[in-house]
Motif scaffolding. Sequence first.
Motif, PDB file in Angstrom:
ATOM      1  N   HIS A 147       0.821  -1.213   0.000  1.00 23.47           N
ATOM      2  CA  HIS A 147       0.000   0.000   0.000  1.00 23.47           C
ATOM      3  C   HIS A 147       0.854   1.262   0.000  1.00 23.47           C
ATOM      4  O   HIS A 147       2.021   1.249   0.378  1.00 23.47           O
ATOM      5  N   LYS A 151      -1.899   5.585   2.600  1.00 19.75           N
ATOM      6  CA  LYS A 151      -2.823   4.594   3.152  1.00 19.75           C
ATOM      7  C   LYS A 151      -2.245   3.987   4.420  1.00 19.75           C
ATOM      8  O   LYS A 151      -2.970   3.775   5.408  1.00 19.75           O
ATOM      9  N   ARG A 154      -2.839   6.378   7.250  1.00 20.02           N
ATOM     10  CA  ARG A 154      -4.246   6.364   7.671  1.00 20.02           C
ATOM     11  C   ARG A 154      -4.565   5.129   8.517  1.00 20.02           C
ATOM     12  O   ARG A 154      -5.240   5.232   9.547  1.00 20.02           O
TER      13      ARG A 154
END
Length: 187
Positions: A147, A151, A154
């Motif tokens: 990823h 991301k 997050r």
Amino acid sequence: MTERKQKVLDAIDTANSADPTQEDGRPAALLYGERMSAELDRLFPDASEPLQIAARGQHVERWKLARSEYPEGRAGYLAWRKAQAEHHAQVVAELMSEAGYDQAEIDAARRMLRKQGIKRDNDVQALEDVICFVFLKWYFAPFATKHSDEKIQRIVEKTARKMSAEARRRVLDEFDLPEDLASAFKD
């Protein structure tokens, strides 16, 4: 360990042994359950039996509800996660009932597996802290390779928000995180 608890843990392990997904040559759900129990024992050595069972049963029969059977996107993902929690809670409740647990103990495990009372119920929060530690210890590195940095940031921030203040402090003590990720765990 009580005989009835061992009976439930063995039944969860038997169910999870059927997981067709393999990790390190073993059924993934079985390995996950073992990791959950080990982290629970390490982080919360005085955990109640319902919490010990909920930790082991966190992903019981996870493969039976395929993510691909739910819509793409966040709404589909959340629906899948809710269905998983309900399934895990139902399987664990049935196993506990068969082993002779009373309704209050069964309901406690169900609440934990459904995450009902996170940040308010100590056992629900303990289970969430263990889930986060297992993720960080065993699943984060492989996840991060797949990823984007945004991301990953997050996900780390969401993980930290779910954890208790004590668990966040332990993460900072136990994991060597880059500053941008470590900042999510600071009070």
